[in-house]
Motif scaffolding. Structure first.
Motif, PDB file in Angstrom:
ATOM      1  N   ALA A   1       0.826  -1.214   0.000  1.00 32.03           N
ATOM      2  CA  ALA A   1       0.000   0.000   0.000  1.00 32.03           C
ATOM      3  C   ALA A   1       0.858   1.260   0.000  1.00 32.03           C
ATOM      4  N   ALA A   2       1.970   1.245   0.724  1.00 32.80           N
ATOM      5  CA  ALA A   2       2.838   2.421   0.774  1.00 32.80           C
ATOM      6  C   ALA A   2       3.436   2.716  -0.597  1.00 32.80           C
ATOM      7  N   PHE A   3       3.846   1.656  -1.309  1.00 31.70           N
ATOM      8  CA  PHE A   3       4.389   1.869  -2.650  1.00 31.70           C
ATOM      9  C   PHE A   3       3.299   2.335  -3.606  1.00 31.70           C
ATOM     10  N   ARG A   4       2.097   1.816  -3.441  1.00 32.71           N
ATOM     11  CA  ARG A   4       0.984   2.214  -4.311  1.00 32.71           C
ATOM     12  C   ARG A   4       0.621   3.682  -4.140  1.00 32.71           C
ATOM     13  N   ARG A   5       0.942   4.245  -3.000  1.00 31.92           N
ATOM     14  CA  ARG A   5       0.714   5.683  -2.830  1.00 31.92           C
ATOM     15  C   ARG A   5       1.692   6.485  -3.681  1.00 31.92           C
ATOM     16  N   LEU A   6       2.847   5.910  -3.957  1.00 32.12           N
ATOM     17  CA  LEU A   6       3.819   6.552  -4.843  1.00 32.12           C
ATOM     18  C   LEU A   6       3.510   6.255  -6.304  1.00 32.12           C
ATOM     19  N   SER A   7       3.141   5.018  -6.579  1.00 28.33           N
ATOM     20  CA  SER A   7       2.893   4.553  -7.944  1.00 28.33           C
ATOM     21  C   SER A   7       1.531   3.872  -7.992  1.00 28.33           C
ATOM     22  N   PRO A   8       0.479   4.585  -8.372  1.00 30.17           N
ATOM     23  CA  PRO A   8      -0.877   4.016  -8.337  1.00 30.17           C
ATOM     24  C   PRO A   8      -1.033   2.731  -9.136  1.00 30.17           C
ATOM     25  N   LEU A   9      -0.231   2.563 -10.191  1.00 35.73           N
ATOM     26  CA  LEU A   9      -0.317   1.359 -11.010  1.00 35.73           C
ATOM     27  C   LEU A   9       0.608   0.252 -10.507  1.00 35.73           C
ATOM     28  N   GLY A  10       1.390   0.564  -9.487  1.00 41.92           N
ATOM     29  CA  GLY A  10       2.261  -0.453  -8.909  1.00 41.92           C
ATOM     30  C   GLY A  10       3.373  -0.899  -9.826  1.00 41.92           C
ATOM     31  N   ARG A  11       4.092   0.052 -10.402  1.00 43.67           N
ATOM     32  CA  ARG A  11       5.211  -0.304 -11.267  1.00 43.67           C
ATOM     33  C   ARG A  11       6.272   0.797 -11.226  1.00 43.67           C
ATOM     34  N   VAL A  12       7.411   0.505 -11.807  1.00 38.29           N
ATOM     35  CA  VAL A  12       8.522   1.448 -11.845  1.00 38.29           C
ATOM     36  C   VAL A  12       8.810   1.823 -13.298  1.00 38.29           C
ATOM     37  N   PRO A  13       9.511   2.969 -13.469  1.00 44.25           N
ATOM     38  CA  PRO A  13      10.178   3.807 -12.478  1.00 44.25           C
ATOM     39  C   PRO A  13       9.225   4.750 -11.751  1.00 44.25           C
ATOM     40  N   VAL A  14       9.660   5.130 -10.555  1.00 41.91           N
ATOM     41  CA  VAL A  14       9.021   6.195  -9.788  1.00 41.91           C
ATOM     42  C   VAL A  14      10.128   7.123  -9.316  1.00 41.91           C
ATOM     43  N   LEU A  15       9.940   8.413  -9.521  1.00 46.72           N
ATOM     44  CA  LEU A  15      10.910   9.398  -9.052  1.00 46.72           C
ATOM     45  C   LEU A  15      10.224  10.288  -8.024  1.00 46.72           C
ATOM     46  N   VAL A  16      10.770  10.298  -6.817  1.00 46.84           N
ATOM     47  CA  VAL A  16      10.221  11.135  -5.751  1.00 46.84           C
ATOM     48  C   VAL A  16      11.026  12.429  -5.703  1.00 46.84           C
ATOM     49  N   CYS A  17      10.318  13.543  -5.851  1.00 45.57           N
ATOM     50  CA  CYS A  17      10.948  14.863  -5.896  1.00 45.57           C
ATOM     51  C   CYS A  17      11.340  15.321  -4.493  1.00 45.57           C
ATOM     52  N   PRO A  18      12.179  16.344  -4.404  1.00 43.00           N
ATOM     53  CA  PRO A  18      12.588  16.848  -3.090  1.00 43.00           C
ATOM     54  C   PRO A  18      11.426  17.269  -2.196  1.00 43.00           C
ATOM     55  N   ASP A  19      10.311  17.713  -2.795  1.00 38.09           N
ATOM     56  CA  ASP A  19       9.163  18.126  -1.978  1.00 38.09           C
ATOM     57  C   ASP A  19       8.238  16.962  -1.635  1.00 38.09           C
ATOM     58  N   GLY A  20       8.630  15.737  -2.039  1.00 36.39           N
ATOM     59  CA  GLY A  20       7.836  14.560  -1.725  1.00 36.39           C
ATOM     60  C   GLY A  20       6.873  14.130  -2.809  1.00 36.39           C
ATOM     61  N   THR A  21       6.727  14.936  -3.861  1.00 38.54           N
ATOM     62  CA  THR A  21       5.852  14.567  -4.966  1.00 38.54           C
ATOM     63  C   THR A  21       6.428  13.368  -5.710  1.00 38.54           C
TER      64      THR A  21
ATOM     65  N   LEU B   1      10.859  11.717 -17.614  1.00 39.38           N
ATOM     66  CA  LEU B   1      11.868  12.250 -18.532  1.00 39.38           C
ATOM     67  C   LEU B   1      11.563  13.694 -18.908  1.00 39.38           C
ATOM     68  N   THR B   2      10.305  13.972 -19.200  1.00 41.41           N
ATOM     69  CA  THR B   2       9.919  15.328 -19.589  1.00 41.41           C
ATOM     70  C   THR B   2      10.182  16.307 -18.455  1.00 41.41           C
ATOM     71  N   TRP B   3       9.852  15.903 -17.237  1.00 44.07           N
ATOM     72  CA  TRP B   3      10.085  16.771 -16.077  1.00 44.07           C
ATOM     73  C   TRP B   3      11.576  17.028 -15.882  1.00 44.07           C
ATOM     74  N   LEU B   4      12.380  15.982 -15.999  1.00 37.52           N
ATOM     75  CA  LEU B   4      13.824  16.138 -15.804  1.00 37.52           C
ATOM     76  C   LEU B   4      14.461  16.999 -16.892  1.00 37.52           C
ATOM     77  N   ALA B   5      13.913  16.935 -18.092  1.00 35.89           N
ATOM     78  CA  ALA B   5      14.533  17.619 -19.229  1.00 35.89           C
ATOM     79  C   ALA B   5      14.100  19.072 -19.387  1.00 35.89           C
ATOM     80  N   GLU B   6      13.127  19.514 -18.599  1.00 33.16           N
ATOM     81  CA  GLU B   6      12.668  20.899 -18.709  1.00 33.16           C
ATOM     82  C   GLU B   6      13.833  21.877 -18.557  1.00 33.16           C
ATOM     83  N   ASN B   7      13.809  22.910 -19.410  1.00 32.47           N
ATOM     84  CA  ASN B   7      14.808  23.984 -19.362  1.00 32.47           C
ATOM     85  C   ASN B   7      16.227  23.489 -19.636  1.00 32.47           C
ATOM     86  N   THR B   8      16.332  22.435 -20.449  1.00 37.02           N
ATOM     87  CA  THR B   8      17.637  21.938 -20.887  1.00 37.02           C
ATOM     88  C   THR B   8      17.591  21.734 -22.397  1.00 37.02           C
ATOM     89  N   PRO B   9      18.747  21.599 -23.042  1.00 37.65           N
ATOM     90  CA  PRO B   9      18.754  21.337 -24.490  1.00 37.65           C
ATOM     91  C   PRO B   9      18.094  20.009 -24.873  1.00 37.65           C
TER      92      PRO B   9
END
Length: 205
Positions: A46-66, A75-83
């Motif tokens: 259940a704890a992992f499902r709160r991070l990943s509703p579909l129960g699979r990886v990858p999951v990236l947890v941001c510094p603010d806990g999101t 990938l899109t989030w990581l690549a923002e404001n980069t070439p």
């Protein structure tokens, strides 16, 4: 990206997780790597499902806990404001088109045969394997024709399109694909693997 390290939940042999590690390396971002050793148990937790509703990886947890899930979104989030992901709307759409194609066509055709082989279910899925192999070859032919005209998928520069699309192409021999007939694809893979930030799926040795 401040407030603490990123945390990546992943499986070491997953191509989709490898994409995220490669993007983090391109960005030079520190992160905590959480390798899942018991997927069946973890994905049902259940704890992992709160991070990943579909129960699979990858999951990236941001510094603010999101928690971010689905490799394309991460990938899109990581690549923002980069070439890796151009700000210009038209060039950005060109990159995104390849990400959508990779998930809809390329990845299923190349990743599933590898999955069946690694799990010893190739014979049980023989008919499906044949169909996927045929579709995979068609995808590789398309890529080879496209890359015979330019170094990277969106022109002269490496972008998120190349990062996302090359992973399962590089792993495709594990699923039975032969890359020998596709010289432009092989040259493209060599260019990508020569990048300073590139790293193999598993450490050497």
């Amino acid at each position: 990206m401040t407030g603490g390290p990123l945390r990546l939940y992943e499986l070491p042999l997953s191509g989709n997780c490898w994409k995220i590690r490669l993007c983090l390396a391109e960005r030079g971002l520190p992160y905590e790597r959480v390798t899942i050793r018991d997927p069946e148990r973890t994905f049902a937790d259940a704890a992992f499902r709160r991070l990943s509703p579909l129960g699979r990886v990858p999951v990236l947890v941001c510094p603010d806990g999101t928690a971010l899930w689905e490799s394309g979104a991460i990938l899109t989030w990581l690549a923002e404001n980069t070439p890796l992901l151009p700000r210009d709307a038209t060039r950005r759409a060109q990159v995104m088109a390849w990400l959508f194609w990779e998930q809809a066509d390329l990845s299923p055709a190349l990743a599933l045969p590898r999955f069946f082989r690694r799990n010893g279910t190739e014979k049980a899925n023989a008919e499906r394997m044949r169909a996927l192999q045929e579709k995979g070859r068609a995808c590789l032919e398309f890529l080879d024709t496209y890359l015979s005209r330019q170094d990277y998928l969106c022109g002269a520069a490496y972008t998120l399109a190349d990062l996302a699309c090359h992973v399962y192409v590089m792993l495709s021999p594990e699923g039975g694909q032969d890359l020998a007939p596709f010289p432009a694809v092989r040259a493209w893979l060599e260019r990508i693997a020569a990048r300073q930030a590139w790293e193999p799926l598993l450490p050497a040795g």
